[in-house]
Design a protein around this motif. Sequence first.
Motif, PDB file in Angstrom:
ATOM      1  N   ASP A 289       0.800  -1.223   0.000  1.00 35.92           N
ATOM      2  CA  ASP A 289       0.000   0.000   0.000  1.00 35.92           C
ATOM      3  C   ASP A 289       0.835   1.276   0.000  1.00 35.92           C
ATOM      4  O   ASP A 289       0.286   2.367   0.137  1.00 35.92           O
ATOM      5  CB  ASP A 289      -0.928   0.010   1.221  1.00 35.92           C
TER       6      ASP A 289
ATOM      7  N   ASP B  28       2.627   8.654  -1.924  1.00 35.01           N
ATOM      8  CA  ASP B  28       2.377   8.645  -0.480  1.00 35.01           C
ATOM      9  C   ASP B  28       3.478   9.360   0.294  1.00 35.01           C
ATOM     10  O   ASP B  28       3.341   9.590   1.492  1.00 35.01           O
ATOM     11  CB  ASP B  28       2.273   7.211   0.050  1.00 35.01           C
TER      12      ASP B  28
ATOM     13  N   GLY C 112      -1.036   4.838   2.409  1.00 33.36           N
ATOM     14  CA  GLY C 112      -0.473   3.663   3.056  1.00 33.36           C
ATOM     15  C   GLY C 112       0.787   3.956   3.853  1.00 33.36           C
ATOM     16  O   GLY C 112       1.027   3.337   4.896  1.00 33.36           O
TER      17      GLY C 112
END
Length: 131
Positions: free
Chosen positions: A71, A76, A94
Amino acid sequence: MTIVGHGIDVFELARVRLHLAKPGGDWLDAVFTQTEQLTADAPPNHIAYYAGRYAAKEAVVKALGTGFSGDVTWLDVEVFRRKSGSPAVRLLGGAAVIEKSLGIVAWHVSISHSQRVAVASAIATGKSIRP
C-alpha cells in the motif's frame, strides 16, 4: 526520542534527464505529487530538485522498512521545503498508516547533490522502538 528507522539513497541526475526527455512520459505524475511539481526549481535546477526528492522518497521508505510495495506508493511520500529552505517530509495514504503503526512522530531529512548525483538521508524518530 528513539530512532525508529534510517534510510539513504543515491540517484543519478542523468536518469532524471532521461525520464523527462521521454515523449509522452508520465514519470513526473507517477512519482511526484502536484505540490512537489508546483514547487520545483526552475530549469535547469529542476533536474537536481527532482533527483534529490526521488532519493529522499527512497530513503523514507527504507526507513519505514517497506520500500515501495503493498500500500506504499510514490505519491504517499511528499517532500517539501520548510520556510527555512530545509527539506521536510509528509506521509499520506499507506505510508502514513505504517508511520503511525511504528510510532513515528518526526522525520529528519537531508538532501545534497553534485553535478552527477543526488543523495538523501531520512531518519524516523518516535516514542517507541521498532518491533
